[in-house]
Design an enzyme around this catalytic site. Structure first.
Site, PDB file in Angstrom:
ATOM      1  N   GLU A 267      29.769  54.954  39.659  1.00 22.18           N
ATOM      2  CA  GLU A 267      28.873  54.647  38.532  1.00 22.18           C
ATOM      3  C   GLU A 267      28.848  53.130  38.438  1.00 22.18           C
ATOM      4  O   GLU A 267      29.799  52.516  37.937  1.00 22.18           O
ATOM      5  CB  GLU A 267      29.412  55.263  37.231  1.00 22.18           C
ATOM      6  CG  GLU A 267      29.558  56.776  37.252  1.00 22.18           C
ATOM      7  CD  GLU A 267      28.228  57.501  37.150  1.00 22.18           C
ATOM      8  OE1 GLU A 267      27.212  56.850  36.857  1.00 22.18           O
ATOM      9  OE2 GLU A 267      28.206  58.716  37.395  1.00 22.18           O
ATOM     10  N   CYS A 301      25.940  49.175  30.793  1.00 19.14           N
ATOM     11  CA  CYS A 301      25.372  49.291  32.147  1.00 19.14           C
ATOM     12  C   CYS A 301      23.915  49.700  32.079  1.00 19.14           C
ATOM     13  O   CYS A 301      23.123  49.346  32.945  1.00 19.14           O
ATOM     14  CB  CYS A 301      26.169  50.313  32.944  1.00 19.14           C
ATOM     15  SG  CYS A 301      26.317  51.908  32.117  1.00 19.14           S
ATOM     16  N   GLU A 400      22.460  41.563  37.309  1.00 23.30           N
ATOM     17  CA  GLU A 400      23.028  42.042  36.048  1.00 23.30           C
ATOM     18  C   GLU A 400      23.812  40.910  35.375  1.00 23.30           C
ATOM     19  O   GLU A 400      24.774  40.387  35.934  1.00 23.30           O
ATOM     20  CB  GLU A 400      23.960  43.216  36.355  1.00 23.30           C
ATOM     21  CG  GLU A 400      24.506  43.896  35.122  1.00 23.30           C
ATOM     22  CD  GLU A 400      25.450  45.036  35.484  1.00 23.30           C
ATOM     23  OE1 GLU A 400      26.310  44.845  36.362  1.00 23.30           O
ATOM     24  OE2 GLU A 400      25.340  46.107  34.864  1.00 23.30           O
TER      25      GLU A 400
HETATM   26  P1  NAP Z   1      34.610  45.651  37.789  1.00 20.79           P
HETATM   27  O1  NAP Z   1      34.966  44.238  37.868  1.00 20.79           O
HETATM   28  O2  NAP Z   1      33.936  46.265  38.958  1.00 20.79           O
HETATM   29  O3  NAP Z   1      35.961  46.446  37.459  1.00 20.79           O
HETATM   30  C1  NAP Z   1      35.968  47.840  37.245  1.00 20.79           C
HETATM   31  C2  NAP Z   1      37.358  48.372  37.512  1.00 20.79           C
HETATM   32  O4  NAP Z   1      37.677  48.189  38.897  1.00 20.79           O
HETATM   33  C3  NAP Z   1      38.450  47.644  36.732  1.00 20.79           C
HETATM   34  O5  NAP Z   1      39.443  48.548  36.359  1.00 20.79           O
HETATM   35  C4  NAP Z   1      38.943  46.664  37.769  1.00 20.79           C
HETATM   36  O6  NAP Z   1      40.234  46.180  37.499  1.00 20.79           O
HETATM   37  C5  NAP Z   1      38.925  47.506  39.006  1.00 20.79           C
HETATM   38  N1  NAP Z   1      38.945  46.767  40.265  1.00 20.79           N
HETATM   39  C6  NAP Z   1      38.647  45.470  40.491  1.00 20.79           C
HETATM   40  N2  NAP Z   1      38.760  45.183  41.805  1.00 20.79           N
HETATM   41  C7  NAP Z   1      39.137  46.328  42.412  1.00 20.79           C
HETATM   42  C8  NAP Z   1      39.395  46.694  43.760  1.00 20.79           C
HETATM   43  N3  NAP Z   1      39.281  45.824  44.766  1.00 20.79           N
HETATM   44  N4  NAP Z   1      39.755  47.963  44.046  1.00 20.79           N
HETATM   45  C9  NAP Z   1      39.845  48.883  43.058  1.00 20.79           C
HETATM   46  N5  NAP Z   1      39.620  48.604  41.753  1.00 20.79           N
HETATM   47  C10 NAP Z   1      39.247  47.336  41.441  1.00 20.79           C
HETATM   48  O7  NAP Z   1      33.677  45.956  36.526  1.00 20.79           O
HETATM   49  P2  NAP Z   1      33.829  45.408  35.047  1.00 20.79           P
HETATM   50  O8  NAP Z   1      33.499  43.965  35.040  1.00 20.79           O
HETATM   51  O9  NAP Z   1      35.108  45.868  34.471  1.00 20.79           O
HETATM   52  O10 NAP Z   1      32.684  46.248  34.308  1.00 20.79           O
HETATM   53  C11 NAP Z   1      31.359  45.887  34.284  1.00 20.79           C
HETATM   54  C12 NAP Z   1      30.548  46.590  35.349  1.00 20.79           C
HETATM   55  O11 NAP Z   1      30.670  48.002  35.212  1.00 20.79           O
HETATM   56  C13 NAP Z   1      29.075  46.304  35.228  1.00 20.79           C
HETATM   57  O12 NAP Z   1      28.533  46.087  36.502  1.00 20.79           O
HETATM   58  C14 NAP Z   1      28.512  47.566  34.617  1.00 20.79           C
HETATM   59  O13 NAP Z   1      27.145  47.798  34.883  1.00 20.79           O
HETATM   60  C15 NAP Z   1      29.372  48.587  35.246  1.00 20.79           C
HETATM   61  N6  NAP Z   1      29.337  49.826  34.469  1.00 20.79           N
HETATM   62  C16 NAP Z   1      28.667  50.915  34.983  1.00 20.79           C
HETATM   63  C17 NAP Z   1      28.569  52.074  34.236  1.00 20.79           C
HETATM   64  C18 NAP Z   1      27.849  53.287  34.752  1.00 20.79           C
HETATM   65  O14 NAP Z   1      28.032  54.368  34.191  1.00 20.79           O
HETATM   66  N7  NAP Z   1      27.040  53.174  35.796  1.00 20.79           N
HETATM   67  C19 NAP Z   1      29.157  52.137  32.972  1.00 20.79           C
HETATM   68  C20 NAP Z   1      29.819  51.012  32.490  1.00 20.79           C
HETATM   69  C21 NAP Z   1      29.917  49.863  33.250  1.00 20.79           C
HETATM   70  P3  NAP Z   1      40.422  44.847  36.594  1.00 20.79           P
HETATM   71  O15 NAP Z   1      39.715  45.060  35.336  1.00 20.79           O
HETATM   72  O16 NAP Z   1      41.859  44.827  36.430  1.00 20.79           O
HETATM   73  O17 NAP Z   1      39.833  43.747  37.409  1.00 20.79           O
END
Ligand code: NAP
Length: 497
Positions: A267, A301, A400
């Site tokens: 997602e 998102c 985004e």
């Molecule tokens: P993110 O940076 O991709 O992080 C998401 C999760 O992945 C966090 O728990 C993060 O840990 C972890 N993570 C980071 N690097 C990783 C790796 N190499 N391997 C495995 N896990 C890893 O996203 P975010 O900034 O937290 O959230 C915003 C994004 O989420 C936006 O792009 C938004 O559109 C998207 N989103 C999508 C939906 C949907 O339903 N499509 C819903 C909500 C949000 P850390 O936090 O510890 O870095």
């Protein structure tokens, strides 16, 4: 309560919580990280430290996966009748309801969410998800099939095994519990790694489920950063990854998981268009345009961050949206009147600033509202920002931002509106405003998005699946489709002759 439009009730005052240090939750017990490292948790509305949580790493992930593995391979959960699993989830929903104020306070201080919205949106939907999947568990069933040869042939839905759930910072509760409720209803066991910026409610949910009757080791929580997430993806004891987060990290996870052919649901990000046609109800459309980009301080998102407006309405709508955006109450999340809180973290705020800077050097671009930080209590506040005159291929229109930033573009024909709406790499959500029923169906069918809203924006319900197309990911959450993501289908064929 499940919809975002049911939020007009009186809200009881909620105070900032006093917090104790958080630990990992593995095998039904709290414990420190093997490394003994801890990480500060910051209140984004003040920039101050509020507590610490254990900083888990690969060693802790290994312990958590072993606990989940044992609970799946040896434990009773997968063999517990589905309706009894459903009862545990329903009991959890009731316990969450009883602890609503505590969860509202935790989620609000952790993510900077206005308490009035957290109660309805975050905690309300969390309860609804557990109730929904608690009920749906009762309907788990296979099918009998007729074959071309003499046989008794049937299918059996089976849990996949150990699920690694990795979740982002913007809806810490909802996005973890949608995975937890569906995966547990299906009979899986889990390791959850919440976002490092917003880890607090994940630990409470694990304790609530234990109190509701979930056996030890079925749900484990490892707080920690991307390193812990990566260790979870790579762990051979994990059978599937359920990820919500950015497209960049999702891409990396899919690639890593691909090495061991580990299934993944993704997602990911979005850059969703909201189209206002000339025959729209303008009051509704303008209201939804504002809500579409300020809701959750733009950290949604499915935020409607690209507004496409029929050219004859362009000036009127742009001025109305820009004029009203600055009037949406912004401030302390613990003030019940607040609608816009801070950005959830300093690094996320800096990213928003960098994107808005792009508009200042774009020929023809004009910032009609916002475009700056708001200096308030040391928090990470950013003014709702409305920008016109950006080229469609500019980064601000295509990428985004994940903050309260809206671009507005005019269009001349329905075909052009659809082409503009579909012109990004994303395909998460889209919306249109029109009074023409034929156009509503026609345009909805042409929009490349997992969910399309007509004359509204942002409505979600546990019964309705959502998920992305294109670089917004694959797989679905919510609905029976969301349950199916956590099941394998086994075919059994018994020769009868
Ligand atoms: P993110 O940076 O991709 O992080 C998401 C999760 O992945 C966090 O728990 C993060 O840990 C972890 N993570 C980071 N690097 C990783 C790796 N190499 N391997 C495995 N896990 C890893 O996203 P975010 O900034 O937290 O959230 C915003 C994004 O989420 C936006 O792009 C938004 O559109 C998207 N989103 C999508 C939906 C949907 O339903 N499509 C819903 C909500 C949000 P850390 O936090 O510890 O870095």
């Amino acid at each position: 309560m499940t919809s975002r439009e049911q939020g007009n009730e009186a809200v009881a005052p909620i105070s900032r919580p006093s917090l104790t240090d958080g630990s990992l939750f593995i095998g039904g017990a709290r414990r420190d990280a093997v490394s003994q490292r801890r990480r500060d948790v910051i209140d984004p509305s003040t920039g101050k430290k509020i507590t610490t949580v254990a900083e888990g790493d690969a060693q802790d992930v290994d312990a958590a996966v072993r606990a989940a593995r044992a609970a799946f391979d040896e434990g009773p959960w997968r063999h517990t009748p589905a309706r009894e699993r459903g009862r545990v989830l329903t009991r959890a929903a009731q316990l969450i309801r009883e602890r609503t104020d505590e969860l509202v306070a935790l989620e609000s201080i952790d993510a900077g969410k206005p308490v009035s919205l957290t109660r309805i949106i975050d905690v309300g939907n969390t309860i609804a998800q557990f109730e929904y999947y608690g009920g749906l568990a009762h309907s788990l069933a296979g099918a009998t099939r007729q074959t071309a040869f003499p046989s008794m042939a049937y299918t059996v839905p089976e849990p996949i095994g150990v699920i690694g759930a990795i979740t982002p910072f913007n809806f810490p509760l909802i996005l973890s519990t949608v995975k937890i409720a569906a995966a547990l209803a299906a009979g899986n066991t889990m390791v959850h790694k919440p976002a490092e910026d917003t880890p607090l409610t994940a630990l409470v949910i694990a304790e609530i489920l234990a109190e509701a009757g979930l056996p030890d080791g079925v749900l484990n929580v490892v707080t920690g950063g991307g390193e812990a997430g990566d260790a979870l993806v790579r762990h051979p004891g994990v059978d599937k990854i359920a990820f919500t987060g950015s497209t960049a990290v999702g891409r990396a996870i899919a690639s890593t998981a691909g090495e061991s052919v580990k299934p993944v649901t993704l997602e990911l990000g979005g850059k969703s268009a909201q189209i206002i046609f000339e025959d729209a109800d303008l009051d509704v459309a303008i209201g939804k345009a504002i809500e579409g980009f300020v809701f959750n301080t733009g950290q949604f998102c499915m935020g409607g961050t690209r507004l496409l407006v029929a050219r004859p309405l362009f000036d009127t709508v742009s001025k109305a949206v820009a004029g009203a955006a600055g009037g949406v109450p912004l401030g302390d999340p613990f003030d019940p009147a607040t609608v816009i809180g801070p950005i959830a973290g300093a690094r996320h705020l800096e990213k928003v600033e960098r994107y808005v800077e792009l508009a200042r050097s774009e020929p023809g671009a004009e910032i009609l509202a916002g475009g700056h930080r708001i200096d308030l209590n040391g928090g990470y506040f950013y003014a709702p920002t409305v920008i016109v005159g950006m080229a469609n291929d500019s980064r601000l229109v295509q990428e985004e931002v994940f903050g309260p930033v809206l671009t507005i573009q005019p269009f001349d024909t329905e075909d052009e509106a659809v082409a503009l709406a579909n012109s990004t790499q994303y395909g998460l959500a889209a919306g249109l405003h029109t009074r023409d029923l034929n156009r509503a169906h026609r345009v909805a069918s042409r929009l490349q998005a997992g969910i399309v809203w007509v004359n509204t924006w942002g409505m979600l319900d546990p019964a309705m699946p959502f998920g992305g197309l294109k670089q917004s990911g694959y797989g679905r959450e919510y609905g029976p489709e969301g349950l199916a993501e956590y099941l394998n289908t086994k075919s059994v064929i018994i020769a009868t002759a």
